[in-house]
Design a protein around this motif. Structure first.
Motif, PDB file in Angstrom:
ATOM      1  N   GLU A  54      -9.737  -6.963  -6.236  1.00 47.26           N
ATOM      2  CA  GLU A  54      -9.322  -7.919  -5.742  1.00 47.26           C
ATOM      3  C   GLU A  54      -9.113  -8.190  -4.816  1.00 47.26           C
ATOM      4  OE1 GLU A  54      -3.945  -6.051  -7.063  1.00 47.26           O
ATOM      5  OE2 GLU A  54      -5.637  -4.679  -6.612  1.00 47.26           O
ATOM      6  N   PHE A  55      -7.524  -9.613  -5.373  1.00 46.23           N
ATOM      7  CA  PHE A  55      -7.574 -10.559  -4.511  1.00 46.23           C
ATOM      8  C   PHE A  55      -5.988 -10.717  -3.828  1.00 46.23           C
ATOM      9  CE2 PHE A  55     -11.956 -11.328  -6.030  1.00 46.23           C
ATOM     10  CZ  PHE A  55     -12.896 -11.261  -4.195  1.00 46.23           C
ATOM     11  N   THR A  56      -5.579 -11.061  -3.254  1.00 42.97           N
ATOM     12  CA  THR A  56      -3.903 -11.073  -3.038  1.00 42.97           C
ATOM     13  C   THR A  56      -3.331 -12.042  -2.102  1.00 42.97           C
ATOM     14  OG1 THR A  56      -3.967  -9.019  -3.757  1.00 42.97           O
ATOM     15  CG2 THR A  56      -2.000 -10.164  -3.113  1.00 42.97           C
ATOM     16  N   TYR A  57      -3.120 -13.242  -2.473  1.00 44.06           N
ATOM     17  CA  TYR A  57      -3.252 -13.903  -1.260  1.00 44.06           C
ATOM     18  C   TYR A  57      -1.124 -14.520  -2.309  1.00 44.06           C
ATOM     19  CZ  TYR A  57      -8.299 -14.572  -1.905  1.00 44.06           C
ATOM     20  OH  TYR A  57      -9.537 -14.512  -1.267  1.00 44.06           O
ATOM     21  N   PRO A  58      -0.580 -13.507  -1.287  1.00 45.24           N
ATOM     22  CA  PRO A  58       0.539 -14.330  -1.023  1.00 45.24           C
ATOM     23  C   PRO A  58       1.268 -16.206  -0.540  1.00 45.24           C
ATOM     24  CG  PRO A  58       0.385 -12.600   0.108  1.00 45.24           C
ATOM     25  CD  PRO A  58      -0.687 -12.869  -0.496  1.00 45.24           C
ATOM     26  N   ALA A  59       0.562 -16.484  -0.045  1.00 44.92           N
ATOM     27  CA  ALA A  59       1.236 -18.055   0.125  1.00 44.92           C
ATOM     28  C   ALA A  59       0.620 -18.449  -0.667  1.00 44.92           C
ATOM     29  CB  ALA A  59       0.338 -18.180   1.870  1.00 44.92           C
ATOM     30  N   GLU A  60      -0.479 -18.091  -1.493  1.00 48.60           N
ATOM     31  CA  GLU A  60      -0.433 -19.292  -2.118  1.00 48.60           C
ATOM     32  C   GLU A  60      -0.331 -18.617  -3.692  1.00 48.60           C
ATOM     33  OE1 GLU A  60      -2.081 -22.093  -1.551  1.00 48.60           O
ATOM     34  OE2 GLU A  60      -3.088 -21.019   0.190  1.00 48.60           O
ATOM     35  N   ASP A  61       0.667 -17.616  -3.705  1.00 43.60           N
ATOM     36  CA  ASP A  61       1.123 -17.223  -4.849  1.00 43.60           C
ATOM     37  C   ASP A  61      -0.134 -16.864  -5.805  1.00 43.60           C
ATOM     38  OD1 ASP A  61       3.083 -15.775  -6.702  1.00 43.60           O
ATOM     39  OD2 ASP A  61       3.519 -18.270  -7.961  1.00 43.60           O
ATOM     40  N   TYR A  62      -0.729 -15.798  -5.643  1.00 41.08           N
ATOM     41  CA  TYR A  62      -2.040 -16.000  -6.813  1.00 41.08           C
ATOM     42  C   TYR A  62      -2.502 -14.496  -5.879  1.00 41.08           C
ATOM     43  CZ  TYR A  62      -7.173 -15.763  -7.921  1.00 41.08           C
ATOM     44  OH  TYR A  62      -8.030 -15.788  -8.041  1.00 41.08           O
ATOM     45  N   HIS A  63      -3.314 -13.680  -7.235  1.00 45.41           N
ATOM     46  CA  HIS A  63      -3.397 -12.051  -7.490  1.00 45.41           C
ATOM     47  C   HIS A  63      -4.829 -12.462  -9.344  1.00 45.41           C
ATOM     48  CE1 HIS A  63      -3.144  -7.967  -8.749  1.00 45.41           C
ATOM     49  NE2 HIS A  63      -3.294  -8.307  -7.928  1.00 45.41           N
ATOM     50  N   SER A  64      -5.959 -11.577  -7.828  1.00 45.09           N
ATOM     51  CA  SER A  64      -6.343 -11.590  -9.613  1.00 45.09           C
ATOM     52  C   SER A  64      -7.114 -10.144  -9.185  1.00 45.09           C
ATOM     53  CB  SER A  64      -8.161 -12.650  -8.870  1.00 45.09           C
ATOM     54  OG  SER A  64      -9.126 -12.570  -9.867  1.00 45.09           O
ATOM     55  N   LYS A  65      -7.623  -9.469 -10.285  1.00 46.18           N
ATOM     56  CA  LYS A  65      -7.976  -8.387 -10.286  1.00 46.18           C
ATOM     57  C   LYS A  65      -9.260  -8.318 -11.418  1.00 46.18           C
ATOM     58  CE  LYS A  65      -7.277  -2.790 -10.661  1.00 46.18           C
ATOM     59  NZ  LYS A  65      -5.719  -2.026 -10.597  1.00 46.18           N
ATOM     60  N   SER A  66     -10.064  -7.655 -11.627  1.00 47.20           N
ATOM     61  CA  SER A  66     -11.245  -6.843 -11.850  1.00 47.20           C
ATOM     62  C   SER A  66     -11.983  -6.323 -11.821  1.00 47.20           C
ATOM     63  CB  SER A  66     -12.789  -8.459 -12.172  1.00 47.20           C
ATOM     64  OG  SER A  66     -12.952  -8.673 -10.519  1.00 47.20           O
ATOM     65  N   GLU A  67     -12.328  -5.450 -12.803  1.00 51.39           N
ATOM     66  CA  GLU A  67     -13.010  -3.966 -13.039  1.00 51.39           C
ATOM     67  C   GLU A  67     -14.441  -4.197 -13.871  1.00 51.39           C
ATOM     68  OE1 GLU A  67      -9.859  -0.727 -12.524  1.00 51.39           O
ATOM     69  OE2 GLU A  67      -9.181  -1.841 -14.209  1.00 51.39           O
ATOM     70  N   GLY A  68     -14.855  -3.453 -12.749  1.00 50.17           N
ATOM     71  CA  GLY A  68     -16.437  -3.219 -14.463  1.00 50.17           C
ATOM     72  C   GLY A  68     -17.421  -2.348 -13.971  1.00 50.17           C
ATOM     73  N   SER A  69     -18.730  -2.215 -14.187  1.00 47.87           N
ATOM     74  CA  SER A  69     -19.345  -1.067 -13.619  1.00 47.87           C
ATOM     75  C   SER A  69     -20.880  -1.463 -13.262  1.00 47.87           C
ATOM     76  CB  SER A  69     -19.571   0.152 -14.697  1.00 47.87           C
ATOM     77  OG  SER A  69     -19.759  -0.752 -15.735  1.00 47.87           O
ATOM     78  N   LEU A 209      -8.742  -8.053   5.991  1.00 48.26           N
ATOM     79  CA  LEU A 209      -7.764  -8.917   6.662  1.00 48.26           C
ATOM     80  C   LEU A 209      -8.328 -10.394   7.164  1.00 48.26           C
ATOM     81  CD1 LEU A 209      -5.955  -5.389   7.063  1.00 48.26           C
ATOM     82  CD2 LEU A 209      -6.264  -6.974   5.331  1.00 48.26           C
ATOM     83  N   LYS A 210      -7.050 -11.082   7.070  1.00 48.92           N
ATOM     84  CA  LYS A 210      -7.315 -11.958   7.930  1.00 48.92           C
ATOM     85  C   LYS A 210      -6.073 -11.839   9.549  1.00 48.92           C
ATOM     86  CE  LYS A 210      -7.671 -15.069   4.965  1.00 48.92           C
ATOM     87  NZ  LYS A 210      -7.923 -16.843   4.815  1.00 48.92           N
ATOM     88  N   LYS A 211      -5.952 -12.363  10.555  1.00 48.72           N
ATOM     89  CA  LYS A 211      -5.463 -12.519  11.480  1.00 48.72           C
ATOM     90  C   LYS A 211      -4.461 -13.107  11.163  1.00 48.72           C
ATOM     91  CE  LYS A 211      -4.739 -12.761  16.602  1.00 48.72           C
ATOM     92  NZ  LYS A 211      -5.038 -12.828  18.081  1.00 48.72           N
ATOM     93  N   GLY A 212      -3.163 -13.609  11.326  1.00 48.19           N
ATOM     94  CA  GLY A 212      -2.039 -13.822  11.240  1.00 48.19           C
ATOM     95  C   GLY A 212      -1.945 -14.340   9.519  1.00 48.19           C
ATOM     96  N   SER A 213      -2.400 -13.975   8.901  1.00 47.66           N
ATOM     97  CA  SER A 213      -2.161 -13.373   7.210  1.00 47.66           C
ATOM     98  C   SER A 213      -1.921 -12.449   6.401  1.00 47.66           C
ATOM     99  CB  SER A 213      -4.124 -14.356   7.220  1.00 47.66           C
ATOM    100  OG  SER A 213      -3.769 -14.269   5.722  1.00 47.66           O
ATOM    101  N   ARG A 214      -1.134 -13.118   5.593  1.00 50.08           N
ATOM    102  CA  ARG A 214      -1.319 -11.675   4.334  1.00 50.08           C
ATOM    103  C   ARG A 214      -2.363 -11.396   3.646  1.00 50.08           C
ATOM    104  NH1 ARG A 214       4.386 -11.430   1.815  1.00 50.08           N
ATOM    105  NH2 ARG A 214       3.972 -13.725   2.026  1.00 50.08           N
ATOM    106  N   ASP A 215      -2.932 -12.188   3.378  1.00 49.10           N
ATOM    107  CA  ASP A 215      -4.464 -12.240   2.428  1.00 49.10           C
ATOM    108  C   ASP A 215      -5.044 -11.341   2.415  1.00 49.10           C
ATOM    109  OD1 ASP A 215      -2.913 -14.873   2.470  1.00 49.10           O
ATOM    110  OD2 ASP A 215      -4.841 -15.749   2.391  1.00 49.10           O
ATOM    111  N   ILE A 216      -5.677 -10.142   1.021  1.00 52.32           N
ATOM    112  CA  ILE A 216      -5.993  -9.204   1.016  1.00 52.32           C
ATOM    113  C   ILE A 216      -7.349  -9.267   0.579  1.00 52.32           C
ATOM    114  CG2 ILE A 216      -6.473  -6.736   0.686  1.00 52.32           C
ATOM    115  CD1 ILE A 216      -3.083  -7.062   1.548  1.00 52.32           C
ATOM    116  N   ASN A 217      -8.435  -9.187   0.897  1.00 51.17           N
ATOM    117  CA  ASN A 217      -9.544  -8.869  -0.801  1.00 51.17           C
ATOM    118  C   ASN A 217     -10.007  -7.181  -0.510  1.00 51.17           C
ATOM    119  OD1 ASN A 217     -10.015 -11.600  -0.802  1.00 51.17           O
ATOM    120  ND2 ASN A 217     -11.231 -11.701   1.143  1.00 51.17           N
ATOM    121  N   ARG A 218      -9.816  -6.708  -1.408  1.00 46.29           N
ATOM    122  CA  ARG A 218     -10.520  -5.630  -1.838  1.00 46.29           C
ATOM    123  C   ARG A 218     -11.400  -4.911  -2.555  1.00 46.29           C
ATOM    124  NH1 ARG A 218      -7.504  -1.210  -4.608  1.00 46.29           N
ATOM    125  NH2 ARG A 218      -6.647  -2.563  -6.108  1.00 46.29           N
ATOM    126  N   THR A 219     -12.441  -4.368  -2.325  1.00 44.14           N
ATOM    127  CA  THR A 219     -13.733  -4.036  -3.165  1.00 44.14           C
ATOM    128  C   THR A 219     -13.212  -2.540  -2.910  1.00 44.14           C
ATOM    129  OG1 THR A 219     -14.376  -5.338  -2.802  1.00 44.14           O
ATOM    130  CG2 THR A 219     -15.826  -4.033  -4.009  1.00 44.14           C
TER     131      THR A 219
END
Length: 391
Positions: A54-69, A209-219
């Motif tokens: 899951e990738f969430t970049y609020p400043a870019e108005d971007y959100h993506s989520k994918s799932e697999g095995s 996470l990145k300092k000073g940013s709300r961007d989140i990359n989650r696995t």
């Protein structure tokens, strides 16, 4: 393993890590936990797990989520990359069999085959991004590097205790294979957080996470099984699937060659809302940067391009950033948010095709007569002297 809501997990992480980076140096008892996780991953021979990105970049108005095995085999005989794998999601499946790679499309029933893989070819394969493979390879480097701050905390999710392993890295992030770090072009502090099951000592989540940013990359890693039943041996070979899938013919896109005449175009200016033709800049050196907004490399390129744009006489040099993919409003937001000081153009998608653009960012440098004198990645060390010599 039970999945927990990301929001709940993130609140726990923030509350647990507020004071993590006050002290330099890592206590030996905490280093032991890093080592134990690394040793556990090194001991894995075969594994399957459910993979959620899951990738969430609020400043870019971007959100993506994918799932697999995914099924991974770390048998020693797989010497090209140290593993082979099979990955499946709703779009199809992909297989790397230690020499070649192929992937299928469920939508059009085609199969793309690449017979020889190099290390660079693994970058961009979504099944490998921040994967078990990444962690298995990068953790020994993290442990040895005394400049990487490392801390371990206990965290509670639901009624279960987990280890929370944290490591802070400056201006670099792990590549897809985890064999090295990739440097950024600007100063960025990355906070990497691993949630580890205390009983199995396997990771359940990897958050960046990145300092000073709300961007989140989650696995997230769930439904983990060690020593699973292996796939059938013939499933590793693309020939097995040729009755079900049609080989896809991909004509490789190649960026315009040095020495060619730069194709003319007419695009929209973002700042003044007027039109501009490339032909208008005959007699000037022109640098075209092809980019898209949801691209970390494109974002990291902005400070370098700003410096480059400020360095030269605007009557002799023009820097034009071309984005024919994103909406006008998204481009406007990007310009403001990242303080872009050069002209940004948008419009006709045919421009990318005419210049052979298939990745971002890409640079094309054009001399006063309209001939291409450089094409490829953003390489400041090459571009500065080349621009100066042609002004």
């Amino acid at each position: 393993m039970k999945n927990f809501s990301f929001f709940f997990r993130f609140i726990i992480l923030v509350s647990a890590c507020t004071c993590l980076w006050l002290n330099a140096g890592t206590p030996e008892k905490e280093l032991k936990i890093f080592r134990k996780l690394s040793q556990k991953l090194q001991s894995v021979k075969t594994i399957t797990y459910r993979y959620t990105q899951e990738f969430t970049y609020p400043a870019e108005d971007y959100h993506s989520k994918s799932e697999g095995s995914i099924y991974i085999d770390f048998n020693k005989e797989y010497d090209l990359a140290g593993f082979r794998y099979q990955y499946k999601d709703q779009n199809g499946f992909s297989v790397f069999n230690n020499s070649g790679f192929f992937e299928t499309s469920a939508a059009d029933r085609t199969i793309h085959i690449k017979n020889k893989m190099k290390a660079a070819d693994f970058e961009g394969l979504s099944a490998l991004y921040n994967s078990i493979i990444t962690l298995r390879n990068i953790l020994p480097t993290v442990i040895k590097d005394e400049h990487i701050e490392k801390h371990v905390k206990d965290t509670l999710m639901g009624k279960k205790h987990f280890y929370l392993l944290n490591f802070k890295v400056q201006d670099r992030f792990p590549n897809y294979l985890g064999t090295d770090f990739t440097a950024t072009t600007e100063k960025i502090t990355f906070y990497n957080k691993l949630i580890v099951d205390r009983k199995s000592f396997l990771p359940v989540s990897f958050i960046q996470l990145k300092k000073g940013s709300r961007d989140i990359n989650r696995t997230e890693f769930s439904d983990i099984v060690l020593h699973p039943v292996p796939p059938a041996e013939d499933s590793w070979y693309y020939s097995t699937y040729l009755k079900e899938y049609t080989p896809e013919e991909r004509n490789p896109v190649k960026i315009i060659d040095v020495g060619q005449s730069a194709p003319d175009f007419t695009l929209d200016k973002s700042k003044t809302r007027g039109k501009v033709r490339l032909h208008e800049f005959k007699g000037e050196v022109v640098l075209l940067e092809f980019w898209i907004k949801n691209c970390s490399y494109c974002i990291n390129a902005v400070p370098e391009l700003n410096k480059l744009n400020n360095r030269y006489d605007p009557s002799k040099f023009k820097l034009l950033a071309v984005n024919t993919t994103d909406s006008r409003s998204s481009i406007d937001q990007f310009i403001i948010r990242h303080k872009v000081n050069y002209e940004v153009l948008s419009g006709d998608e045919a421009v990318n095709k005419n210049y052979g653009i298939s990745a971002f960012p890409q640079i094309v440098l054009i001399d006063k007569k309209g001939a291409v004198i450089y094409s490829g990645d953003l390489n400041i060390a090459v571009l500065y002297p080349l621009i100066s010599a042609n002004l």
